[in-house]
Write a protein that holds these residues in place. Structure first.
Motif, PDB file in Angstrom:
ATOM      1  N   VAL A 137     -74.569  23.932 -16.631  1.00 60.56           N
ATOM      2  CA  VAL A 137     -74.277  23.167 -15.081  1.00 60.56           C
ATOM      3  C   VAL A 137     -75.136  21.831 -14.805  1.00 60.56           C
ATOM      4  N   ILE A 138     -74.658  21.188 -14.175  1.00 56.44           N
ATOM      5  CA  ILE A 138     -75.174  19.924 -13.762  1.00 56.44           C
ATOM      6  C   ILE A 138     -75.317  19.856 -12.195  1.00 56.44           C
ATOM      7  N   THR A 139     -76.528  19.796 -11.540  1.00 51.41           N
ATOM      8  CA  THR A 139     -76.457  19.689 -10.308  1.00 51.41           C
ATOM      9  C   THR A 139     -77.003  18.300  -9.701  1.00 51.41           C
ATOM     10  N   ILE A 140     -76.451  17.675  -8.751  1.00 46.71           N
ATOM     11  CA  ILE A 140     -76.434  16.628  -8.375  1.00 46.71           C
ATOM     12  C   ILE A 140     -76.974  16.524  -6.976  1.00 46.71           C
ATOM     13  N   GLY A 153     -64.430  17.496 -18.591  1.00 47.55           N
ATOM     14  CA  GLY A 153     -63.372  18.542 -18.315  1.00 47.55           C
ATOM     15  C   GLY A 153     -63.743  19.729 -17.753  1.00 47.55           C
ATOM     16  N   VAL A 154     -64.683  19.805 -16.628  1.00 47.62           N
ATOM     17  CA  VAL A 154     -64.922  20.757 -15.846  1.00 47.62           C
ATOM     18  C   VAL A 154     -64.719  20.305 -14.386  1.00 47.62           C
ATOM     19  N   LYS A 155     -65.066  21.347 -13.560  1.00 50.57           N
ATOM     20  CA  LYS A 155     -64.939  21.143 -12.189  1.00 50.57           C
ATOM     21  C   LYS A 155     -66.017  20.847 -11.590  1.00 50.57           C
ATOM     22  N   ALA A 156     -65.770  19.903 -10.608  1.00 53.52           N
ATOM     23  CA  ALA A 156     -66.835  19.576  -9.630  1.00 53.52           C
ATOM     24  C   ALA A 156     -66.908  20.289  -8.268  1.00 53.52           C
ATOM     25  N   TYR A 157     -67.637  20.980  -7.879  1.00 55.01           N
ATOM     26  CA  TYR A 157     -67.878  21.641  -6.690  1.00 55.01           C
ATOM     27  C   TYR A 157     -68.738  20.894  -5.435  1.00 55.01           C
ATOM     28  N   ASP A 158     -67.890  20.796  -4.624  1.00 59.26           N
ATOM     29  CA  ASP A 158     -68.800  20.300  -3.239  1.00 59.26           C
ATOM     30  C   ASP A 158     -68.293  20.822  -2.041  1.00 59.26           C
ATOM     31  N   MET A 159     -67.490  20.429  -1.322  1.00 58.14           N
ATOM     32  CA  MET A 159     -67.053  21.143  -0.144  1.00 58.14           C
ATOM     33  C   MET A 159     -66.269  22.460  -0.285  1.00 58.14           C
ATOM     34  N   CYS A 182     -69.868  23.446 -15.052  1.00 59.42           N
ATOM     35  CA  CYS A 182     -69.367  22.863 -14.072  1.00 59.42           C
ATOM     36  C   CYS A 182     -70.423  21.786 -13.543  1.00 59.42           C
ATOM     37  N   VAL A 183     -70.088  21.038 -12.563  1.00 57.68           N
ATOM     38  CA  VAL A 183     -71.026  20.016 -11.767  1.00 57.68           C
ATOM     39  C   VAL A 183     -70.830  20.475 -10.237  1.00 57.68           C
ATOM     40  N   ILE A 184     -72.244  20.683  -9.931  1.00 54.50           N
ATOM     41  CA  ILE A 184     -72.340  21.294  -8.520  1.00 54.50           C
ATOM     42  C   ILE A 184     -73.056  20.048  -7.732  1.00 54.50           C
ATOM     43  N   ILE A 185     -72.499  19.573  -6.585  1.00 50.30           N
ATOM     44  CA  ILE A 185     -73.062  18.426  -5.948  1.00 50.30           C
ATOM     45  C   ILE A 185     -73.814  18.814  -4.481  1.00 50.30           C
ATOM     46  N   GLY A 186     -75.181  18.645  -4.308  1.00 46.77           N
ATOM     47  CA  GLY A 186     -75.769  19.114  -3.134  1.00 46.77           C
ATOM     48  C   GLY A 186     -76.119  20.403  -2.978  1.00 46.77           C
ATOM     49  N   ARG A 187     -76.499  20.887  -1.844  1.00 51.07           N
ATOM     50  CA  ARG A 187     -76.492  22.330  -1.262  1.00 51.07           C
ATOM     51  C   ARG A 187     -77.644  22.806  -2.180  1.00 51.07           C
ATOM     52  N   CYS A 188     -78.799  22.211  -2.378  1.00 53.04           N
ATOM     53  CA  CYS A 188     -79.894  22.871  -2.961  1.00 53.04           C
ATOM     54  C   CYS A 188     -79.735  23.523  -4.293  1.00 53.04           C
ATOM     55  N   ALA A 189     -78.476  23.129  -4.938  1.00 54.91           N
ATOM     56  CA  ALA A 189     -78.304  23.736  -6.035  1.00 54.91           C
ATOM     57  C   ALA A 189     -79.369  23.656  -7.195  1.00 54.91           C
ATOM     58  N   ASP A 190     -79.957  22.628  -7.245  1.00 50.73           N
ATOM     59  CA  ASP A 190     -81.310  22.450  -8.216  1.00 50.73           C
ATOM     60  C   ASP A 190     -82.387  23.640  -8.007  1.00 50.73           C
ATOM     61  N   PHE A 191     -82.588  23.931  -6.657  1.00 49.51           N
ATOM     62  CA  PHE A 191     -83.619  25.054  -6.463  1.00 49.51           C
ATOM     63  C   PHE A 191     -82.908  26.358  -6.595  1.00 49.51           C
TER      64      PHE A 191
END
Length: 217
Positions: free
Chosen positions: A14-17, A37-43, A115-124
């Motif tokens: 998982v990559i968090t941005i 080749g994975v999904k990016a999750y944002d909104m 997946c890639v997860i953008i924002g939303r404190c995902a790193d924490f």
């Protein structure tokens, strides 16, 4: 060849941005997802959290990366720990519980897919997961102003500066409130990338190279 993708005996990731406004972090995240080749999750996380909880998606959107009421921007007494408030509680649709449901969705996604997860404190939220790469994308203020003016064609320079400051303050306040941490602190991340110096393609290449080292055999 980078052998870390889920499936075919390759490793899950998982990559968090996290990103400063105008730095291109969201675009870099989406480019990475497409390349890998994975999904990016944002909104999309708001809809998934709404489906999970039964709470109207509009309420998640209202609370998204900002707080409905000023709290002098101090962190909660205790940072997020994974609890969910039950539907019969008066706090069921509180900012705290909306965050809890988003966090649950993020943890579930991290468990079942790459997946890639953008924002939303995902790193924490995923700080204890071994297969997570936490990335922070930043850039000098002038670069962010220029990019913001390009995206919002009707903004002049002063408007762009005000908008960036407002958005970054919201993100920082949101992060502090739910995590107790400074959003810009490099200790939160595996990689901090200056998108102005590197350009988006090289930022993407660096993340992939780091993944190969961290998740490789």
């Amino acid at each position: 060849t980078l052998l870390y993708l889920g499936g075919n005996g390759m490793k899950q990731f998982v990559i968090t941005i996290a990103r400063g406004y105008g730095s291109g972090g969201k675009s870099i995240g989406k480019m990475l997802a497409e390349d890998l080749g994975v999904k990016a999750y944002d909104m999309e996380l708001l809809r998934l959290a709404s489906d999970e909880s039964g709470i109207n998606e509009h309420l998640f959107a209202q609370a998204d990366e900002k707080l409905k009421t000023p709290r002098l921007f101090k962190p909660r007494k205790s940072a997020y720990t994974g609890e969910i408030i039950p539907p019969d509680s008066e706090d069921f649709v509180s900012d705290q519980n909306l965050f809890n449901y988003q966090a649950k969705v993020i943890r579930d996604l991290a468990e079942k897919e790459s997946c890639v997860i953008i924002g939303r404190c995902a790193d924490f939220i995923l700080k204890d997961c071994k297969h997570v790469i936490r990335v922070y994308v930043h850039a000098p203020f002038d670069y962010c102003v220029e990019k913001t003016m390009m995206v919002h064609g009707n903004m002049d320079e002063d408007e762009a500066k005000r908008y960036i400051r407002k958005m970054d303050k919201r993100r920082g306040d949101y992060y502090l409130y739910f995590t107790g941490r400074d959003w810009r602190n490099a200790d939160n991340y595996d990689l901090c990338l200056n998108s102005s110096d590197l350009g988006w393609e090289k930022c993407m290449a660096l993340v992939k190279a780091y993944m190969a080292i961290k998740l490789g055999d």
